[in-house]
Write an enzyme that holds these catalytic residues in place. Structure first.
Site, PDB file in Angstrom:
ATOM      1  N   ARG A  12       0.832  -1.213   0.000  1.00 41.46           N
ATOM      2  CA  ARG A  12       0.000   0.000   0.000  1.00 41.46           C
ATOM      3  C   ARG A  12       0.866   1.261   0.000  1.00 41.46           C
ATOM      4  O   ARG A  12       0.470   2.300  -0.537  1.00 41.46           O
ATOM      5  CB  ARG A  12      -0.968   0.004   1.182  1.00 41.46           C
ATOM      6  CG  ARG A  12      -0.292  -0.095   2.531  1.00 41.46           C
ATOM      7  CD  ARG A  12      -1.282  -0.146   3.670  1.00 41.46           C
ATOM      8  NE  ARG A  12      -0.629  -0.441   4.938  1.00 41.46           N
ATOM      9  CZ  ARG A  12      -1.033   0.017   6.104  1.00 41.46           C
ATOM     10  NH1 ARG A  12      -2.082   0.803   6.183  1.00 41.46           N
ATOM     11  NH2 ARG A  12      -0.400  -0.312   7.206  1.00 41.46           N
ATOM     12  N   SER A  39      -4.564   4.661   5.907  1.00 42.83           N
ATOM     13  CA  SER A  39      -4.460   3.266   5.488  1.00 42.83           C
ATOM     14  C   SER A  39      -4.094   3.136   4.017  1.00 42.83           C
ATOM     15  O   SER A  39      -3.425   2.191   3.616  1.00 42.83           O
ATOM     16  CB  SER A  39      -5.782   2.534   5.744  1.00 42.83           C
ATOM     17  OG  SER A  39      -6.047   2.441   7.122  1.00 42.83           O
ATOM     18  N   GLU A  60     -18.916   4.664   0.293  1.00 42.17           N
ATOM     19  CA  GLU A  60     -18.162   4.114  -0.841  1.00 42.17           C
ATOM     20  C   GLU A  60     -18.948   4.144  -2.149  1.00 42.17           C
ATOM     21  O   GLU A  60     -18.387   4.389  -3.217  1.00 42.17           O
ATOM     22  CB  GLU A  60     -17.730   2.676  -0.521  1.00 42.17           C
ATOM     23  CG  GLU A  60     -16.705   2.557   0.591  1.00 42.17           C
ATOM     24  CD  GLU A  60     -17.309   2.522   1.987  1.00 42.17           C
ATOM     25  OE1 GLU A  60     -16.551   2.341   2.955  1.00 42.17           O
ATOM     26  OE2 GLU A  60     -18.560   2.673   2.106  1.00 42.17           O
ATOM     27  N   PHE A  85     -14.412  -3.173   0.788  1.00 43.83           N
ATOM     28  CA  PHE A  85     -15.337  -2.070   0.556  1.00 43.83           C
ATOM     29  C   PHE A  85     -15.245  -1.539  -0.876  1.00 43.83           C
ATOM     30  O   PHE A  85     -16.171  -0.885  -1.355  1.00 43.83           O
ATOM     31  CB  PHE A  85     -15.060  -0.925   1.540  1.00 43.83           C
ATOM     32  CG  PHE A  85     -14.964  -1.366   2.974  1.00 43.83           C
ATOM     33  CD1 PHE A  85     -15.726  -2.421   3.455  1.00 43.83           C
ATOM     34  CD2 PHE A  85     -14.094  -0.740   3.852  1.00 43.83           C
ATOM     35  CE1 PHE A  85     -15.638  -2.841   4.772  1.00 43.83           C
ATOM     36  CE2 PHE A  85     -13.988  -1.147   5.173  1.00 43.83           C
ATOM     37  CZ  PHE A  85     -14.762  -2.201   5.636  1.00 43.83           C
ATOM     38  N   HIS A 111      -5.499  -3.652   1.711  1.00 46.54           N
ATOM     39  CA  HIS A 111      -5.917  -4.624   2.731  1.00 46.54           C
ATOM     40  C   HIS A 111      -6.660  -5.800   2.108  1.00 46.54           C
ATOM     41  O   HIS A 111      -7.662  -6.284   2.621  1.00 46.54           O
ATOM     42  CB  HIS A 111      -6.790  -3.950   3.793  1.00 46.54           C
ATOM     43  CG  HIS A 111      -6.061  -2.959   4.646  1.00 46.54           C
ATOM     44  ND1 HIS A 111      -5.387  -1.885   4.124  1.00 46.54           N
ATOM     45  CD2 HIS A 111      -5.901  -2.877   5.997  1.00 46.54           C
ATOM     46  CE1 HIS A 111      -4.843  -1.176   5.102  1.00 46.54           C
ATOM     47  NE2 HIS A 111      -5.133  -1.765   6.248  1.00 46.54           N
ATOM     48  N   ASP A 119      -7.839  -7.783  11.779  1.00 46.97           N
ATOM     49  CA  ASP A 119      -9.166  -7.188  11.590  1.00 46.97           C
ATOM     50  C   ASP A 119     -10.247  -8.239  11.364  1.00 46.97           C
ATOM     51  O   ASP A 119     -11.431  -7.955  11.516  1.00 46.97           O
ATOM     52  CB  ASP A 119      -9.153  -6.207  10.414  1.00 46.97           C
ATOM     53  CG  ASP A 119      -8.463  -4.909  10.774  1.00 46.97           C
ATOM     54  OD1 ASP A 119      -7.997  -4.784  11.917  1.00 46.97           O
ATOM     55  OD2 ASP A 119      -8.374  -4.019   9.909  1.00 46.97           O
ATOM     56  N   ARG A 169      -1.805  -4.914   3.157  1.00 47.40           N
ATOM     57  CA  ARG A 169      -1.438  -4.228   4.397  1.00 47.40           C
ATOM     58  C   ARG A 169      -0.062  -4.615   4.947  1.00 47.40           C
ATOM     59  O   ARG A 169       0.669  -3.740   5.412  1.00 47.40           O
ATOM     60  CB  ARG A 169      -2.496  -4.531   5.458  1.00 47.40           C
ATOM     61  CG  ARG A 169      -2.184  -3.962   6.833  1.00 47.40           C
ATOM     62  CD  ARG A 169      -3.188  -4.477   7.858  1.00 47.40           C
ATOM     63  NE  ARG A 169      -3.077  -3.823   9.144  1.00 47.40           N
ATOM     64  CZ  ARG A 169      -3.830  -4.121  10.197  1.00 47.40           C
ATOM     65  NH1 ARG A 169      -4.748  -5.072  10.097  1.00 47.40           N
ATOM     66  NH2 ARG A 169      -3.678  -3.485  11.340  1.00 47.40           N
TER      67      ARG A 169
END
Length: 315
Positions: A12, A39, A60, A85, A111, A119, A169
């Site tokens: 990322r 993030s 989103e 998402f 991610h 998570d 991530r």
């Protein structure tokens, strides 16, 4: 091993570095984020071009609609949120507002896979590649390290049409040379071999190189190919390799249903039937744990690649 590494970085951050460079290089690039600036590593883009950044909040679907609208004006929108998402939450908007009309929108998804780790299953996504590759005209890219993610980010800005760019991530080895050309739709031969072809994408490219190195010590010669572009698939490099080896192992951080392995299996069934083993998640959701623990449990690490190679050689 031909490829070694001196540091580890998250992919990322490669996206963030590429986007920041585009702030200077291309005045038409705009960025949108669904309340995950840190993030997605978008801070430097915002510092350089605040007037070209749009914070949509946790909305989103609206972000995708805004991006589609911006593309009509000649802008090149890069949207940013977690892969879960970026796809399942907004699939209708992507299908109707972006893919159907072939809008020049870059859907950038962090991610991805199991390795966002702690998570847990609700944020991990293992079906996104399948969802996105089924959309007509959608290009799907899954780079393997920091340098390749940065190169991919720069490349898609010059590419006309909708793109899904997938990254992650955790920190992973940086082993692709910074100056290695990135060509959308073209796989990269990383290591030549004679006994079996290993075709990998994303984080599993490094795991496959580690497996191939260990297998070489046991007298097994593996050809390793990095397929960073899952759609369009570089059929030529794969067909040429399996013509030599006659066996293929595919490796990915994704459900085996709908992923890279399935794309390759379908292509080989049509053009050159070949024995194949899959290294992928076996049709299940993930759980909360460290990335390393999850890769081991769900059999998507270098050990799993080695085991798949030995299985196919034993058949």
């Amino acid at each position: 091993m031909k490829f070694t590494y001196t540091e580890k970085k998250d992919t990322r951050s490669g996206f963030g570095a590429g986007l920041a460079e585009l702030a200077d290089k291309n005045p038409n690039v705009v960025a949108l984020c669904a309340d995950l600036i840190g993030s997605l590593k978008m801070e430097k883009f915002i510092e350089k071009a605040p007037e070209r950044f749009f914070q949509t909040g946790i909305a989103e679907a609206n972000m995708i609609g805004m991006a589609a609208g911006l593309s009509i004006t000649g802008k090149i929108p890069f949207t940013g949120t977690f892969a879960n998402f970026s796809t399942s939450r907004v699939y209708d908007q992507i299908r109707q507002s972006v893919a159907y009309s072939n809008k020049n929108v870059k859907i950038c998804a962090s991610h991805a896979g199991l390795t966002l780790g702690e998570d847990g299953a609700t944020h991990q996504v293992l079906e996104d590649i399948g969802m996105m590759k089924m959309l007509p005209g959608m290009t799907v890219i899954n780079p393997c390290d920091y340098n390749q993610t940065k190169a991919a980010t720069l490349a898609i800005a010059d590419f006309e049409g909708p793109v899904y760019l997938r990254f992650g991530r955790p920190v992973v080895p940086v082993f692709i040379p910074e100056d290695m050309p990135f060509e959308i739709g073209k796989g990269i031969m990383l290591q030549e071999g004679t006994d079996v072809t290993i075709v990998a994408t994303g984080h599993l490219v490094w795991e496959s190189l580690v497996a191939a190195d260990e297998l070489e010590k046991e007298g097994i010669s593996c050809e390793v190919i990095n397929i960073h572009t899952i759609k369009p698939l570089d059929e030529e490099i794969i067909l040429k390799s399996v013509e030599k080896t006659g066996k293929i192992v595919t490796a990915e951080e994704h459900n085996y249903l709908g992923g890279l392995g399935e794309s390759i299996a379908g292509m080989l069934a049509r053009k050159r039937p070949t024995r194949q083993e899959f290294v992928a998640v076996n049709d299940t959701f993930g759980e909360s744990a460290t990335p390393a623990e999850l890769m081991k449990k769900y059999k998507i690490d270098s050990t799993a690649v080695k085991e798949a190679v030995k299985r196919i050689l034993d058949k």
